[in-house]
Design a protein around this motif. Structure first.
Motif, PDB file in Angstrom:
ATOM      1  N   ILE A  58      38.153  44.325  33.596  1.00  0.00           N
ATOM      2  CA  ILE A  58      38.091  43.941  32.180  1.00  0.00           C
ATOM      3  C   ILE A  58      39.119  44.721  31.362  1.00  0.00           C
ATOM      4  N   SER A  59      39.293  46.009  31.666  1.00  0.00           N
ATOM      5  CA  SER A  59      40.309  46.791  30.946  1.00  0.00           C
ATOM      6  C   SER A  59      41.707  46.231  31.182  1.00  0.00           C
ATOM      7  N   ALA A  60      41.988  45.831  32.421  1.00  0.00           N
ATOM      8  CA  ALA A  60      43.294  45.244  32.709  1.00  0.00           C
ATOM      9  C   ALA A  60      43.483  43.913  31.986  1.00  0.00           C
ATOM     10  N   LEU A  61      42.424  43.104  31.896  1.00  0.00           N
ATOM     11  CA  LEU A  61      42.521  41.830  31.180  1.00  0.00           C
ATOM     12  C   LEU A  61      42.746  42.043  29.687  1.00  0.00           C
ATOM     13  N   GLU A  62      42.135  43.073  29.130  1.00  0.00           N
ATOM     14  CA  GLU A  62      42.358  43.363  27.707  1.00  0.00           C
ATOM     15  C   GLU A  62      43.795  43.792  27.463  1.00  0.00           C
ATOM     16  N   GLU A  67      41.747  36.192  27.305  1.00  0.00           N
ATOM     17  CA  GLU A  67      40.389  35.959  26.815  1.00  0.00           C
ATOM     18  C   GLU A  67      39.406  36.062  27.981  1.00  0.00           C
ATOM     19  N   THR A  68      38.360  36.844  27.812  1.00  0.00           N
ATOM     20  CA  THR A  68      37.414  37.142  28.892  1.00  0.00           C
ATOM     21  C   THR A  68      36.006  36.811  28.443  1.00  0.00           C
ATOM     22  N   GLU A  69      35.234  36.302  29.366  1.00  0.00           N
ATOM     23  CA  GLU A  69      33.819  36.011  29.127  1.00  0.00           C
ATOM     24  C   GLU A  69      33.017  36.561  30.297  1.00  0.00           C
ATOM     25  N   VAL A  70      32.037  37.425  30.000  1.00  0.00           N
ATOM     26  CA  VAL A  70      31.222  38.071  31.024  1.00  0.00           C
ATOM     27  C   VAL A  70      29.823  37.478  30.981  1.00  0.00           C
ATOM     28  N   THR A  74      29.433  38.270  36.636  1.00  0.00           N
ATOM     29  CA  THR A  74      30.577  37.393  36.856  1.00  0.00           C
ATOM     30  C   THR A  74      31.524  37.483  35.667  1.00  0.00           C
ATOM     31  N   ILE A  75      32.801  37.301  35.940  1.00  0.00           N
ATOM     32  CA  ILE A  75      33.853  37.373  34.923  1.00  0.00           C
ATOM     33  C   ILE A  75      34.565  36.027  34.893  1.00  0.00           C
ATOM     34  N   GLY A  93      46.524  46.273  42.272  1.00  0.00           N
ATOM     35  CA  GLY A  93      45.544  46.770  43.233  1.00  0.00           C
ATOM     36  C   GLY A  93      44.111  46.589  42.791  1.00  0.00           C
ATOM     37  N   LEU A  94      43.852  45.586  41.969  1.00  0.00           N
ATOM     38  CA  LEU A  94      42.505  45.329  41.473  1.00  0.00           C
ATOM     39  C   LEU A  94      42.026  43.987  42.009  1.00  0.00           C
ATOM     40  N   PRO A  95      40.729  43.830  42.193  1.00  0.00           N
ATOM     41  CA  PRO A  95      39.677  44.840  42.033  1.00  0.00           C
ATOM     42  C   PRO A  95      39.563  45.729  43.265  1.00  0.00           C
ATOM     43  N   GLN A  96      39.184  46.965  43.060  1.00  0.00           N
ATOM     44  CA  GLN A  96      38.999  47.912  44.147  1.00  0.00           C
ATOM     45  C   GLN A  96      37.539  47.879  44.575  1.00  0.00           C
ATOM     46  N   GLN A  97      37.298  47.215  45.694  1.00  0.00           N
ATOM     47  CA  GLN A  97      35.955  47.095  46.212  1.00  0.00           C
ATOM     48  C   GLN A  97      35.671  48.238  47.173  1.00  0.00           C
TER      49      GLN A  97
END
Length: 510
Positions: A58-62, A67-70, A74-75, A93-97
């Motif tokens: 979410i930080s990377a998307l901002e 536009e993000t919806e949680v 789920t994203i 390198g995201l997402p880091q699972q």
């Protein structure tokens, strides 16, 4: 514009309020529908991420102004930018699972890093990389790897073998035996000196799948029973459907698996079979020599006896041979280990459909199969599954008519129209609702309010005071300027004009 002002002046107060409310409602509905129609269609980006990984995404998307919806775990992002967002996040390198991997070495400082810190970081990185690899298994949503590795201690003659535990959380389905074996050998092959038997695999919901020290997968008291049953069913269907046709056979297989592990040591002696184990031979030879004085008499015992008599000698020789033979009985030693997985009992049920014959009128007739054909099918199935009656196996082949498949509708094939409706259905619905609301407000609210009914010409003041019978003649004889004056008077005196028209109507009715 002058016409609108004149209409506004003609309208009474109640109609003015209705008109203002209708215009405000129209603007409100238009704004909502326009905002809804302009809102992008959201598509799933990621689901089931850990909270820390979701926060990083979410930080990377901002930062990218996406536009993000949680919704729960789920994203969602706009559909037209979903692929771009995934590629951009993958570049970072995201997402880091799961656990951190080899990137842990980037934080190490060569001047302040001791050997202990380096060893701990190395094993943490190894655990993280293995967890990421396990996450690529279909259906796995989370994985954790723990490696127990003993440090090399000085003056230690023998170091303990490493051990590992893998905990898996399935997103869909269950962890089967083949997947558990794959995870076990992946970890054992990646860690030096780690035997595969020392890797335990756990399912977060079902418990222990592979225990340490066991090489076979034991799941719920059965050794991969479900996979073996499915394979046998597939093999039987391949044979049966080659004769009766696809879809005309059903097969059900049930296996009873022996889950006990047994070690057997056997030693057998054969008394009739002797084997020479040793042979020893001893040979003894003795030889003796002695003097012979001839005859013995009294004179030979006297001091002056016959000492000059001629004497002789005697020789003796003896030879003895001893032989010792050792025999052993014939012996057979057997040692074997019985692993779990043997079939204790097999039950097979086969159902085949009747023979369908098409008639000339388009109908079909079902005919039972003969006993000879059923016997042949039974023999085929028994040979395919390794039927053993002495073991208690059961095999049933029945011929019964299948219920016809109900036609619930026509299969819809993909087309350009269906694809367009699938992608833009909501947008089309929003536009249709907007159009309907606009028509309703325009036809049934705004138009009646703005429309001014043509009223008959108002009479002159003299005509108003005159009897009602003279009104039509007066109106017909009025000049054009007088008609305009009457129209203006009727617009200003609406109540009086309505009263006059009502009086005319009552008179005509009378």
């Amino acid at each position: 514009m002058q016409g609108l002002v004149s209409v506004w002046q003609v309208l009474p107060a109640t109609k003015r309020i209705m008109l203002v409310g209708a215009v405000a409602a129209t603007i409100f509905v238009f704004s909502i529908l326009a905002r809804t129609a302009s809102a992008p269609t959201m598509s799933l980006l990621y689901s089931g991420l850990e909270p820390s990984a979701s926060g990083e995404v979410i930080s990377a998307l901002e930062r990218m102004n996406i536009e993000t919806e949680v919704r729960g775990d789920t994203i969602f992002v706009p559909s037209n930018r979903r692929d771009f967002v995934r590629m951009a996040l993958a570049q970072e390198g995201l997402p880091q699972q799961g656990q951190a991997g080899y990137e842990l070495f980037e934080s190490l400082n060569g001047f302040s890093t001791t050997s202990d810190i380096f060893d701990v970081t190395y094993w943490r990185a190894m655990e993280g990389e293995l967890a990421r690899t396990i996450l690529s298994t279909p259906g796995v949503s989370a994985a954790r790897v723990h490696i127990a590795h003993q440090r090399n201690v000085s003056f230690s003659r023998r170091a303990a073998e490493p051990k590992a535990v893998v905990t898996v959380t399935m997103g869909r389905g269950t962890l089967n035996a083949s997947q558990a074996k794959s995870i076990r050998y992946l970890v054992a092959s990646s860690v030096p000196n780690l035997p595969a038997e020392q890797v335990a695999v756990l399912d977060s919901t079902r418990g222990v799948i592979l225990s340490p020290g066991k090489t076979d997968a034991i799941m719920d008291g059965q050794v991969d029973a479900q996979d073996r049953e499915k394979k046998i069913e597939t093999d039987i269907l391949d044979i049966i459907e080659a004769r009766v046709g696809a879809g005309n056979a059903r097969v059900q297989v049930m296996l009873e698996i022996d889950t006990e592990r047994e070690a057997i040591s056997e030693r057998v002696f054969d008394p009739a079979g002797r084997v020479i184990s040793g042979k020893e031979t001893t040979e003894v030879t003795e030889t003796s020599t002695g003097a012979n004085s001839g005859s013995i008499s009294v004179s030979s015992n006297l001091p002056e006896g016959d000492t000059n008599a001629n004497g002789g000698s005697s020789n003796s020789e003896r030879t003895q041979t001893d032989e010792t033979i050792s025999y052993d009985l014939s012996e057979i030693r057997r040692e074997r280990e019985k692993a779990p997985g043997a079939i204790k009992r097999l039950s097979v049920a086969v159902l085949v459909n009747h023979i369908e014959t098409q008639n000339g009128d388009g109908t079909s007739t079902l005919t039972p199969r003969g006993d000879n054909e059923l016997t042949q099918l039974r023999e085929l199935v028994s040979m395919a599954v390794g039927f053993n009656e002495g073991r208690g196996d059961t095999l049933t082949v029945q011929n019964m008519p299948f219920q016809p498949i109900v036609n619930d509708g026509t299969t819809v094939e993909s087309s350009l129209v269906s694809d367009f409706m699938q992608r833009h259905l909501m947008t089309a619905i929003q536009i249709a609702v907007l159009s309907i609301v606009t028509l309703i407000l325009g036809l049934f609210v705004v138009k009646p309010v703005l429309s001014v009914k043509s009223l008959p010409a108002a009479p002159t003041p003299a005509a108003v005071a005159a009897p009602a019978t003279e009104a039509p003649a007066l109106t017909a004889a009025a000049p054009p300027d007088a008609m305009e004056a009457l129209k203006g008077l009727a617009s200003d005196k609406t109540d009086e004009t309505a009263t006059l028209i009502k009086a005319w109507l009552e008179e005509d009715a009378a």
